[in-house]
Every structure is written in C-alpha cells, then in structure tokens.
Scaffold this motif. Structure first.
Motif, PDB file in Angstrom:
ATOM      1  N   ARG A  46       0.827  -1.218   0.000  1.00 49.10           N
ATOM      2  CA  ARG A  46       0.000   0.000   0.000  1.00 49.10           C
ATOM      3  C   ARG A  46       0.861   1.268   0.000  1.00 49.10           C
ATOM      4  NH1 ARG A  46      -3.189  -3.673  -0.704  1.00 49.10           N
ATOM      5  NH2 ARG A  46      -5.162  -3.965   0.385  1.00 49.10           N
ATOM      6  N   ARG A  60       2.623   3.298  -3.363  1.00 46.80           N
ATOM      7  CA  ARG A  60       2.046   4.392  -4.161  1.00 46.80           C
ATOM      8  C   ARG A  60       2.554   5.776  -3.748  1.00 46.80           C
ATOM      9  NH1 ARG A  60      -3.568   6.019  -1.608  1.00 46.80           N
ATOM     10  NH2 ARG A  60      -3.911   7.027  -3.600  1.00 46.80           N
ATOM     11  N   TYR A  61       3.164   5.878  -2.549  1.00 44.81           N
ATOM     12  CA  TYR A  61       3.686   7.160  -2.067  1.00 44.81           C
ATOM     13  C   TYR A  61       5.181   7.309  -2.337  1.00 44.81           C
ATOM     14  CZ  TYR A  61      -0.729   6.731   0.425  1.00 44.81           C
ATOM     15  OH  TYR A  61      -2.044   6.533   0.733  1.00 44.81           O
TER      16      TYR A  61
END
Length: 196
Positions: free
Chosen positions: A39, A42-43
C-alpha cells in the motif's frame, strides 16, 4: 511535493505479562505489514524510520523489504512512556488515553505528559525531515504519539483520531508544513479521508 507518511505499527501479539513496549508482531501482524508495504508503494517512500519498539521495527522492516528502501531506528519515535502501567482492560485504557489528551500538561497516565511526549516526538520528526528535505519519508511509530503530533498540526481531535487508527494505519502529510493530505485508517481503506 515531498511527503511524510506516519504509520501506526501492525498488529502485535498481546501478552499481558509482558510490557507493551516489548510486544512483537503476531502472525497476522506480519501478514498485514507485508500488505502495508504494498500500500505504501504508491507514495514512493525513499526511506523508512522506526521507533525502537519491536512491533514498530518489525513493521518497518517487513514493509521496507517490499519497497526495497533502507530502515533506520530512532529513539525519539517511541510511544508515550508508560512502562509503569500494567495491562489495562480496553475501557480503562481508553479512559486513560482520553485524559492524557485532555490534560496535556499534567502527568495523568504513564511517565510522560502529553506535552513532553509531543516535544520528544516532534523533535525527532523535525530532525528527520530537515535531514532529508528532498525525500519522501515514512515513519513507523505508535498510535498515541502519532495522534498527538497530527492533532497539533491540524484540526483533527486527538482522541477521535487515535480511536479510528487500525493496526496498521497511516496518515500522509506534507513534509513542509505537516498538512494532512490523506488519512488511511486501515490497510483496506486507502485514501478513505482526504486532507485538502
């Protein structure tokens, strides 16, 4: 824009006979930490920093393994000091946390006031962001200090924020002014609440 991702550690193995600061991740916690790594991709975090507590360092190391980024452990990122408090049932624990936030200058729970815990944690965060101004940083820490830091740099109420954070969960901030960009209360709710 560079971001600071504050991450609450994954699910620990709860053992009432062991101080919470020594808890390690459960099997489910390790599984969730792997998903967390997916997760966080994406950053585009460039590096991950972690509290000294095992449940946080394990979370950071597992997530970093998925992201192929370095991990550094930093003392000032630890949870609010409360080693003198034994295991408390959920309702009593939540009442103590509420008092901690409502009476920040008073020693009402554990060995640190909210103001003192905030000062220590904030100093560590600033040192990291000042040292890496052009990088996206993730910090794996703990719910009480994470909520304290975010609430003092936003309009979010600390106890309500603390209550909604899952194991793991994360908040994306601007590393320049610590403005909330995104709040993800669980690994299943990516981008559930936008900051604006």
């Amino acid at each position: 824009m560079q971001t600071l991702i504050l991450v609450k550690h994954s699910l620990p193995e709860i053992d009432p006979s062991v101080p919470a600061k020594e808890w390690v991740l459960s099997c489910e916690g390790r599984r969730r930490a792997r998903i967390l790594g997916e997760r966080l991709d994406r950053y585009n975090p460039d590096r991950i920093f972690s509290s000294t507590e095992p449940k946080a360092t394990e979370t950071a190391e597992i997530a970093a393994g998925n992201l192929n980024v370095p991990v550094e452990v930093v003392e000032g990122l630890r949870e609010h000091e409360r080693v003198n408090v034994g295991f408390l049932e959920k309702e009593r624990f939540e009442q103590s946390i509420r008092r901690f936030y409502e009476q920040p200058s008073e020693l009402v729970f554990g060995e640190e006031t909210a103001d003192r815990a905030y000062g220590r944690f904030s100093k560590a965060v600033h040192k990291i962001t000042d040292s890496y101004p052009t990088e996206n940083i993730a910090i794996v820490t703990h719910g009480t200090v994470l909520s304290l830091f975010v609430s003092r740099n936003s309009e979010l109420e600390p106890f309500a924020l603390w209550k909604q954070l899952g194991l793991p969960s994360w908040i994306v901030l601007s590393s320049r002014d610590f403005r909330v960009i995104e709040l993800c209360p669980s690994i299943d709710d990516v981008g559930a609440i936008g900051g604006g």
